[in-house]
Design a protein around this motif. Structure first.
Motif, PDB file in Angstrom:
ATOM      1  N   HIS A 101      -8.966   9.349  -2.264  1.00 49.08           N
ATOM      2  CA  HIS A 101      -9.620   8.038  -2.243  1.00 49.08           C
ATOM      3  C   HIS A 101      -8.639   6.898  -2.509  1.00 49.08           C
ATOM      4  N   ILE A 102      -7.422   7.035  -2.005  1.00 46.77           N
ATOM      5  CA  ILE A 102      -6.423   5.969  -2.035  1.00 46.77           C
ATOM      6  C   ILE A 102      -6.306   5.419  -0.613  1.00 46.77           C
ATOM      7  N   PRO A 103      -6.419   4.106  -0.399  1.00 46.12           N
ATOM      8  CA  PRO A 103      -6.352   3.570   0.960  1.00 46.12           C
ATOM      9  C   PRO A 103      -5.101   4.041   1.701  1.00 46.12           C
ATOM     10  N   ALA A 104      -5.282   4.514   2.918  1.00 47.74           N
ATOM     11  CA  ALA A 104      -4.140   4.973   3.721  1.00 47.74           C
ATOM     12  C   ALA A 104      -3.158   3.829   3.959  1.00 47.74           C
ATOM     13  N   SER A 105      -3.686   2.620   4.088  1.00 52.11           N
ATOM     14  CA  SER A 105      -2.817   1.456   4.312  1.00 52.11           C
ATOM     15  C   SER A 105      -1.865   1.254   3.141  1.00 52.11           C
ATOM     16  N   ILE A 106      -2.371   1.428   1.934  1.00 56.68           N
ATOM     17  CA  ILE A 106      -1.546   1.274   0.728  1.00 56.68           C
ATOM     18  C   ILE A 106      -0.489   2.372   0.666  1.00 56.68           C
ATOM     19  N   THR A 107      -0.898   3.602   0.934  1.00 53.18           N
ATOM     20  CA  THR A 107       0.048   4.721   0.898  1.00 53.18           C
ATOM     21  C   THR A 107       1.168   4.508   1.909  1.00 53.18           C
ATOM     22  N   LEU A 108       0.812   4.128   3.133  1.00 56.47           N
ATOM     23  CA  LEU A 108       1.825   3.895   4.160  1.00 56.47           C
ATOM     24  C   LEU A 108       2.738   2.724   3.803  1.00 56.47           C
ATOM     25  N   ALA A 109       2.146   1.629   3.332  1.00 54.95           N
ATOM     26  CA  ALA A 109       2.945   0.453   2.979  1.00 54.95           C
ATOM     27  C   ALA A 109       3.907   0.777   1.839  1.00 54.95           C
ATOM     28  N   GLN A 110       3.444   1.523   0.854  1.00 49.63           N
ATOM     29  CA  GLN A 110       4.338   1.905  -0.241  1.00 49.63           C
ATOM     30  C   GLN A 110       5.448   2.827   0.255  1.00 49.63           C
ATOM     31  N   GLY A 111       5.082   3.776   1.121  1.00 46.23           N
ATOM     32  CA  GLY A 111       6.100   4.668   1.677  1.00 46.23           C
ATOM     33  C   GLY A 111       7.144   3.901   2.453  1.00 46.23           C
ATOM     34  N   LEU A 112       6.711   2.947   3.275  1.00 51.18           N
ATOM     35  CA  LEU A 112       7.635   2.121   4.052  1.00 51.18           C
ATOM     36  C   LEU A 112       8.549   1.311   3.146  1.00 51.18           C
ATOM     37  N   LEU A 113       7.954   0.667   2.163  1.00 49.13           N
ATOM     38  CA  LEU A 113       8.711  -0.219   1.280  1.00 49.13           C
ATOM     39  C   LEU A 113       9.656   0.556   0.369  1.00 49.13           C
ATOM     40  N   GLU A 114       9.139   1.609  -0.259  1.00 50.96           N
ATOM     41  CA  GLU A 114       9.934   2.352  -1.234  1.00 50.96           C
ATOM     42  C   GLU A 114      11.059   3.173  -0.583  1.00 50.96           C
ATOM     43  N   SER A 115      10.822   3.641   0.640  1.00 50.52           N
ATOM     44  CA  SER A 115      11.810   4.520   1.277  1.00 50.52           C
ATOM     45  C   SER A 115      12.625   3.833   2.359  1.00 50.52           C
ATOM     46  N   GLY A 116      12.349   2.526   2.599  1.00 52.03           N
ATOM     47  CA  GLY A 116      13.029   1.860   3.699  1.00 52.03           C
ATOM     48  C   GLY A 116      12.719   2.542   5.019  1.00 52.03           C
ATOM     49  N   GLU A 125      -0.498  -6.142   6.905  1.00 51.98           N
ATOM     50  CA  GLU A 125      -1.040  -7.074   7.896  1.00 51.98           C
ATOM     51  C   GLU A 125      -0.178  -7.167   9.144  1.00 51.98           C
ATOM     52  N   LEU A 126       1.140  -7.082   8.993  1.00 57.65           N
ATOM     53  CA  LEU A 126       2.020  -7.149  10.162  1.00 57.65           C
ATOM     54  C   LEU A 126       1.842  -5.934  11.063  1.00 57.65           C
ATOM     55  N   TYR A 127       1.659  -4.769  10.439  1.00 62.57           N
ATOM     56  CA  TYR A 127       1.556  -3.523  11.217  1.00 62.57           C
ATOM     57  C   TYR A 127       0.112  -3.018  11.349  1.00 62.57           C
ATOM     58  N   ASP A 128      -0.843  -3.857  10.936  1.00 61.58           N
ATOM     59  CA  ASP A 128      -2.263  -3.507  11.067  1.00 61.58           C
ATOM     60  C   ASP A 128      -2.586  -2.152  10.430  1.00 61.58           C
ATOM     61  N   LEU A 129      -2.020  -1.903   9.283  1.00 62.02           N
ATOM     62  CA  LEU A 129      -2.220  -0.601   8.646  1.00 62.02           C
ATOM     63  C   LEU A 129      -3.644  -0.416   8.137  1.00 62.02           C
ATOM     64  N   ASP A 130      -4.355  -1.523   7.922  1.00 63.30           N
ATOM     65  CA  ASP A 130      -5.732  -1.387   7.441  1.00 63.30           C
ATOM     66  C   ASP A 130      -6.636  -0.754   8.486  1.00 63.30           C
ATOM     67  N   ARG A 131      -6.146  -0.612   9.727  1.00 69.60           N
ATOM     68  CA  ARG A 131      -6.955   0.085  10.741  1.00 69.60           C
ATOM     69  C   ARG A 131      -7.169   1.539  10.352  1.00 69.60           C
ATOM     70  N   TYR A 132      -6.272   2.083   9.568  1.00 71.57           N
ATOM     71  CA  TYR A 132      -6.432   3.467   9.126  1.00 71.57           C
ATOM     72  C   TYR A 132      -7.449   3.583   7.994  1.00 71.57           C
ATOM     73  N   ASP A 133      -7.767   2.451   7.354  1.00 71.54           N
ATOM     74  CA  ASP A 133      -8.811   2.436   6.327  1.00 71.54           C
ATOM     75  C   ASP A 133     -10.189   2.239   6.958  1.00 71.54           C
ATOM     76  N   THR A 134     -10.222   1.756   8.202  1.00 73.31           N
ATOM     77  CA  THR A 134     -11.501   1.437   8.830  1.00 73.31           C
ATOM     78  C   THR A 134     -11.808   2.332  10.022  1.00 73.31           C
ATOM     79  N   LYS A 135     -10.880   2.412  10.969  1.00 75.98           N
ATOM     80  CA  LYS A 135     -11.151   3.165  12.190  1.00 75.98           C
ATOM     81  C   LYS A 135     -11.494   4.613  11.897  1.00 75.98           C
ATOM     82  N   LYS A 136     -10.698   5.237  11.006  1.00 75.45           N
ATOM     83  CA  LYS A 136     -10.955   6.636  10.669  1.00 75.45           C
ATOM     84  C   LYS A 136     -11.578   6.747   9.278  1.00 75.45           C
ATOM     85  N   GLY A 137     -10.995   6.000   8.342  1.00 84.15           N
ATOM     86  CA  GLY A 137     -11.456   6.114   6.970  1.00 84.15           C
ATOM     87  C   GLY A 137     -12.880   5.664   6.761  1.00 84.15           C
TER      88      GLY A 137
END
Length: 296
Positions: free
Chosen positions: A48-63, A162-174
């Motif tokens: 129950h962690i937003p996929a958008s948050i997980t992806l954004a953190q992975g992108l930011l933390e790992s470059g 918002e730039l990569y529309d990651l919240d679509r993974y919280d809505t379209k599938k989630g």
């Protein structure tokens, strides 16, 4: 006469202003999203962690998976060792020189540990009261809870989402999943494994649909027969149990109502290994109240 360097800078600036939003996107980021978005969605369904948050953190933390920590140790979220970690480690400079970070065999293991890290951390508990589609609340909450020292951490996460529309993974599938399962089972952790508590009326088929785990795996993980009917209150593991308990549980004193199976579920130990640890056979007499059983 203006210098060649000045002219070049002006030209580059003009080019940058003419670029559209799509052209500003980083290909490495897009490749990372394609590679890991399914894992992020699966983690969202389970923890129950937003996929958008997980992806954004992975992108930011790992470059986008290009940092040395991600490339050499599969650590995509910059999670440090901490007192409870007994897995592989690696040293790297961060807030201080030569700090201890967790190391994983696969990137997927890093995603799973990230989910567990947030799910079981007391300081992050308030985040799980937010809607799974509230990525802004999650981003600001992570900063408030001290996940990172960067004062702009929340803004960076939000900008990436918002730039990569990651919240679509919280809505379209989630969101489809949320609508289908409006009251999902709460995940818990024991022996470093995730589990849920069964409800009366649950079936392997219903749990399989909600959790995205096959019926066969659920039965195997929990050592249950095909015709088992849930009464409610049972521990149901979502991954294979371990051969022994964690370090803090060395022995257990048998209580009223205990059985070898219930003890194996309570501590996340495979039943055959619990018998083996205590030099018992499956047909041995049941342990009596007060008996001491080894757990590791």
């Amino acid at each position: 006469m203006k210098s060649l360097k000045y002219i070049l800078v002006c030209c580059l600036a003009g080019m940058a202003l003419s670029l559209g939003a799509d052209q500003r996107k980083n290909k490495a980021y897009e490749d990372y999203i394609r590679q890991y978005h399914k894992i992020a969605v699966e983690e969202m369904k389970r923890y129950h962690i937003p996929a958008s948050i997980t992806l954004a953190q992975g992108l930011l933390e790992s470059g986008a998976g290009r940092s040395e920590l991600a490339r050499k140790s599969n650590n995509h979220f910059g999670i440090k060792c901490g007192r409870s970690w007994d897995g592989r480690t690696v040293r790297a400079d961060d807030d201080a020189p030569n700090e201890c970070f967790r190391a994983y065999r696969h990137a997927k293991d890093s995603y799973r540990d990230h989910s567990k890290f947030l799910r079981t951390g007391a300081r992050y508990a308030f985040l799980f009261r937010l809607k799974i589609t509230d990525y802004k609340g999650w981003a600001r909450g992570l900063k408030k809870a001290g996940y990172a020292t960067d004062p702009r951490y929340a803004d960076r996460l939000i900008n990436i989402i918002e730039l990569y529309d990651l919240d679509r993974y919280d809505t379209k599938k989630g969101l489809e999943w949320i609508e289908e399962f409006p009251n999902p089972h709460q995940p818990y952790l024991a022996n470093d494994m995730v589990y849920i508590i069964a409800r009366r009326g649950d079936t392997f088929e219903k749990l399989s649909d909600e959790l995205g785990i096959s019926k066969k795996k659920l039965r195997t993980y929990n050592e249950l027969p095909k015709d088992y009917q849930f009464m409610g209150g049972e521990i149901v593991y979502l991954e294979k149990k371990h051969r022994r308990a964690t370090k803090e549980y060395i022995v257990y004193v048998v209580r009223q109502g205990d059985s070898m199976y219930s003890i194996s579920q309570k501590f996340g130990i495979r039943l055959k290994n619990l018998y083996k640890l205590n030099k018992m056979e499956p047909d041995s007499p049941a342990p009596k109240v007060g008996d001491i059983l080894r757990l590791r």
